[in-house]
Design a protein around this motif. Structure first.
Motif, PDB file in Angstrom:
ATOM      1  N   ARG A 366      22.542 -25.556  10.159  1.00 15.64           N
ATOM      2  CA  ARG A 366      22.661 -24.095  10.190  1.00 15.64           C
ATOM      3  C   ARG A 366      21.499 -23.405   9.467  1.00 15.64           C
ATOM      4  O   ARG A 366      21.615 -22.257   9.085  1.00 15.64           O
ATOM      5  CB  ARG A 366      23.991 -23.664   9.566  1.00 15.64           C
ATOM      6  N   GLY A 367      20.394 -24.122   9.304  1.00 17.47           N
ATOM      7  CA  GLY A 367      19.244 -23.547   8.629  1.00 17.47           C
ATOM      8  C   GLY A 367      18.077 -23.319   9.574  1.00 17.47           C
ATOM      9  O   GLY A 367      17.831 -24.112  10.487  1.00 17.47           O
ATOM     10  N   VAL A 368      17.366 -22.224   9.371  1.00 14.61           N
ATOM     11  CA  VAL A 368      16.150 -21.901  10.130  1.00 14.61           C
ATOM     12  C   VAL A 368      15.049 -21.624   9.105  1.00 14.61           C
ATOM     13  O   VAL A 368      15.221 -20.794   8.207  1.00 14.61           O
ATOM     14  CB  VAL A 368      16.355 -20.672  11.032  1.00 14.61           C
ATOM     15  N   GLY A 369      13.925 -22.331   9.224  1.00 13.89           N
ATOM     16  CA  GLY A 369      12.854 -22.200   8.259  1.00 13.89           C
ATOM     17  C   GLY A 369      11.683 -21.381   8.778  1.00 13.89           C
ATOM     18  O   GLY A 369      11.423 -21.338   9.982  1.00 13.89           O
ATOM     19  N   VAL A 370      10.993 -20.744   7.839  1.00 17.83           N
ATOM     20  CA  VAL A 370       9.770 -20.019   8.179  1.00 17.83           C
ATOM     21  C   VAL A 370       8.773 -20.247   7.040  1.00 17.83           C
ATOM     22  O   VAL A 370       9.148 -20.224   5.871  1.00 17.83           O
ATOM     23  CB  VAL A 370      10.054 -18.514   8.412  1.00 17.83           C
ATOM     24  N   ASP A 371       7.521 -20.492   7.392  1.00 15.65           N
ATOM     25  CA  ASP A 371       6.496 -20.755   6.383  1.00 15.65           C
ATOM     26  C   ASP A 371       5.136 -20.341   6.932  1.00 15.65           C
ATOM     27  O   ASP A 371       4.892 -20.440   8.149  1.00 15.65           O
ATOM     28  CB  ASP A 371       6.478 -22.237   6.001  1.00 15.65           C
ATOM     29  N   THR A 396      10.923 -15.144  18.156  1.00 16.51           N
ATOM     30  CA  THR A 396      11.998 -16.078  18.487  1.00 16.51           C
ATOM     31  C   THR A 396      13.340 -15.380  18.608  1.00 16.51           C
ATOM     32  O   THR A 396      13.503 -14.218  18.199  1.00 16.51           O
ATOM     33  CB  THR A 396      12.119 -17.174  17.410  1.00 16.51           C
ATOM     34  N   GLU A 397      14.322 -16.077  19.124  1.00 10.17           N
ATOM     35  CA  GLU A 397      15.679 -15.550  19.258  1.00 10.17           C
ATOM     36  C   GLU A 397      16.337 -15.311  17.906  1.00 10.17           C
ATOM     37  O   GLU A 397      17.314 -14.561  17.789  1.00 10.17           O
ATOM     38  CB  GLU A 397      16.538 -16.548  20.041  1.00 10.17           C
ATOM     39  N   TYR A 398      15.789 -15.949  16.857  1.00 12.83           N
ATOM     40  CA  TYR A 398      16.397 -15.825  15.529  1.00 12.83           C
ATOM     41  C   TYR A 398      16.039 -14.510  14.844  1.00 12.83           C
ATOM     42  O   TYR A 398      16.690 -14.115  13.884  1.00 12.83           O
ATOM     43  CB  TYR A 398      15.957 -17.000  14.648  1.00 12.83           C
ATOM     44  N   ALA A 399      14.968 -13.867  15.307  1.00 11.09           N
ATOM     45  CA  ALA A 399      14.510 -12.616  14.679  1.00 11.09           C
ATOM     46  C   ALA A 399      15.354 -11.450  15.177  1.00 11.09           C
ATOM     47  O   ALA A 399      14.865 -10.521  15.818  1.00 11.09           O
ATOM     48  CB  ALA A 399      13.034 -12.404  14.963  1.00 11.09           C
ATOM     49  N   THR A 400      16.632 -11.497  14.851  1.00 14.96           N
ATOM     50  CA  THR A 400      17.589 -10.480  15.290  1.00 14.96           C
ATOM     51  C   THR A 400      18.191  -9.807  14.060  1.00 14.96           C
ATOM     52  O   THR A 400      18.705 -10.503  13.168  1.00 14.96           O
ATOM     53  CB  THR A 400      18.724 -11.120  16.115  1.00 14.96           C
ATOM     54  N   PRO A 401      18.161  -8.513  13.966  1.00 11.32           N
ATOM     55  CA  PRO A 401      18.737  -7.827  12.796  1.00 11.32           C
ATOM     56  C   PRO A 401      20.193  -8.228  12.580  1.00 11.32           C
ATOM     57  O   PRO A 401      20.994  -8.278  13.515  1.00 11.32           O
ATOM     58  CB  PRO A 401      18.607  -6.347  13.161  1.00 11.32           C
ATOM     59  N   GLY A 402      20.516  -8.547  11.318  1.00 12.45           N
ATOM     60  CA  GLY A 402      21.891  -8.856  10.940  1.00 12.45           C
ATOM     61  C   GLY A 402      22.367 -10.236  11.337  1.00 12.45           C
ATOM     62  O   GLY A 402      23.551 -10.531  11.214  1.00 12.45           O
ATOM     63  N   ARG A 403      21.463 -11.112  11.779  1.00 12.20           N
ATOM     64  CA  ARG A 403      21.908 -12.412  12.290  1.00 12.20           C
ATOM     65  C   ARG A 403      22.366 -13.364  11.176  1.00 12.20           C
ATOM     66  O   ARG A 403      23.365 -14.070  11.324  1.00 12.20           O
ATOM     67  CB  ARG A 403      20.781 -13.077  13.073  1.00 12.20           C
TER      68      ARG A 403
END
Length: 502
Positions: A366-371, A396-403
């Motif tokens: 359940r983790g998404v990383g950014v670096d 990406t699909e993860y860049a959604t407000p409130g996700r």
């Protein structure tokens, strides 16, 4: 007709910036063009520029914050005329500046850099004198009456002994300046690196003693001066040793010896050390002492310390630090893994500054990383983790407000000046749902001293300040895995601050 491009990278105090702009507008010589590149979001600034109604002034606001080095490099690409100035947005030109540098250029057109006369002002705009500037004037700067041209090893030698130039006041021949860039891996000493690169390419410097520029020297409290001193001198140490090798290969042995000695930087560290000894930052004291007395800061025997967290060398170092057999046999990550899972439970978590994915693995699936380091992101992907570079994430699909129900910033904040850390994290707050849990983790004193890429020691109060600036509510402060006193000698003791998004 010779024209001066005045490029002003701007972030911060808008009133000082307006004063700087007015000083350009007041030039006696009309042969100038001003471009202000705004890296911030202060309201009213675009409207102020629109109200100037002067076609010689161009105002640009970046779509996203580029940081100091990024904004300076953007300015380099905007130069269009024969001469260029990279003016500080808090400094002031005297009315004779443009006329002075154009006359100097016409007298010695082959000079790539012009240093005109400078006088010092304080934060209130009053004349001032400081120990640093007196040392520049009396010890390191050449004695000049009228004009003097410097080049080659004598120029390099004088600069590595003590950088006596005032970078925002320099006027550059644009064709020369376009051939270089500010180094992304440096945060404090970029200007000297750029100057030395040009000097080694054979460019010359013209000094003109006509006073035409006011350089603003802001008064810093002793505590703020020493807070970042360790990181500043760690960067300087690595830079001078690297420069010494470059100068040696260039055949400039005297300049190489001076760079290896970097006596002025050591003396400066000694002047800062007493203040640091009275403060709480013992890691900063250790770094200062190593720099002043000759031991390299933040290095591991047999391993070259990377200059920043940007490149493949930093990723390689992190990989090597994971390799010892004892670490794997003892499963040293077990308590940290349990702690991260306890803090976040079943939430989907955004791991900002995920590095090689050590904590991201604890958060899986359940983790998404950014670096920002593409090499580290690639290692994460090879390990089967979900990770993106900072440039990729927004698409990406993860860049959604409130996700996301959680955000983790572990061993990120200490790698940045406080203000920059806030700006980086602010870019991800919108992706958090109301009530999302936010966890900040930073090393304590002994751990902070082990890495030369650390920039600012950040304790519970510092982490709480970051949370406050982000609009978060602090819920818990905890020293982990041992009580607070262990951080003085155990390198893996951490400050853990838990906050939430309202």
């Amino acid at each position: 007709m010779t024209t001066v491009d005045i490029l002003m990278p701007y972030y911060g105090d808008d009133e000082l910036m307006r004063t700087a702009v007015r000083s350009v507008l007041a030039q006696d010589d009309p042969r100038w063009r001003l471009t202000v590149v705004d890296d911030g979001t202060v309201p009213g600034v675009p409207e102020w520029f629109a109200g100037l109604g002067d076609e010689r002034v161009r105002y640009l606001r970046n779509e996203r914050n580029l940081g100091v080095t990024g904004n300076f490099n953007k300015c380099l690409g905007l130069a269009e005329h024969e001469l260029t100035v990279l003016m500080g947005s808090d400094d002031r030109m005297l009315p004779n500046y443009v006329g002075t540098v154009i006359a100097a250029h016409e007298a010695v057109p082959q000079a790539a850099i012009i240093q005109p006369g400078v006088r010092l002002i304080d934060g209130e705009g009053r004349p001032t004198r400081t120990l640093v500037d007196e040392a520049k004037r009396r010890i390191y700067a050449p004695k000049v009456r009228g004009r003097l041209v410097l080049r080659g090893e004598p120029l390099a030698l004088s600069l590595v002994r003590g950088d006596w130039l005032y970078f925002p006041s320099l006027c550059w021949r644009t064709d020369s300046l376009r051939s270089v860039r500010f180094r992304e891996d440096l945060r404090v000493i970029q200007d000297l690196a750029l100057l030395l690169e040009l000097v080694q390419r054979g460019e010359s410097l013209l000094v003109d003693d006509t006073v035409c520029f006011e350089y603003r020297r802001h008064a810093e409290s002793e505590s703020s001066a020493t807070a970042q001193a360790g990181s500043r001198f760690a960067e300087a140490e690595n830079f001078f040793l690297e420069t010494a090798e470059s100068l040696r290969e260039h055949g400039w042995t005297r300049a190489a010896r001076a760079a290896r000695l970097h006596l002025s930087s050591r003396l400066f560290a000694l002047t800062v050390l007493p203040g640091a000894l009275r403060g709480p930052d013992r890691a900063g004291v250790a770094t200062l002492a190593r720099h002043a007395f000759g031991r390299r800061a933040g290095t591991v025997p047999g391993m070259t310390a990377p200059r920043s967290t940007d490149g493949a060398d930093y990723t390689d170092r992190l990989v090597r630090l994971e390799q010892p057999l004892w670490k794997r046999l003892l499963d040293v990550q077990a308590p940290y893994r349990r702690n991260v899972r306890r803090l976040f439970g079943t939430r989907e978590v955004l791991d900002v500054g995920c590095g090689l994915g050590r904590n991201l693995a604890h958060l899986a699936p359940r983790g998404v990383g950014v670096d920002h380091n593409e090499h580290s992101v690639e290692v994460c992907r090879q390990r089967g983790l979900t990770a993106f570079t900072t440039e990729e994430f927004g698409e990406t699909e993860y860049a959604t407000p409130g996700r996301f129900g959680g955000l983790l910033a572990a061993h990120l904040i200490e790698h940045l000046p406080r203000a920059d850390a806030v700006k980086v994290l602010a870019g991800y707050v919108d992706y958090l749902a109301p009530g999302a849990r936010v966890v900040f983790i930073c090393p304590q004193e002994r751990g902070y001293a082990t890495d030369s890429t650390h920039v600012e020691f950040t304790d519970f109060d510092g982490l709480a300040d970051v949370a406050r600036q982000l609009g978060l509510t602090v819920e818990e402060r905890r020293s982990f895995p041992f009580p607070r006193f262990a951080g003085k000698f155990f390198p893996y003791n951490e400050f853990v601050l838990v906050a939430s998004k309202p």
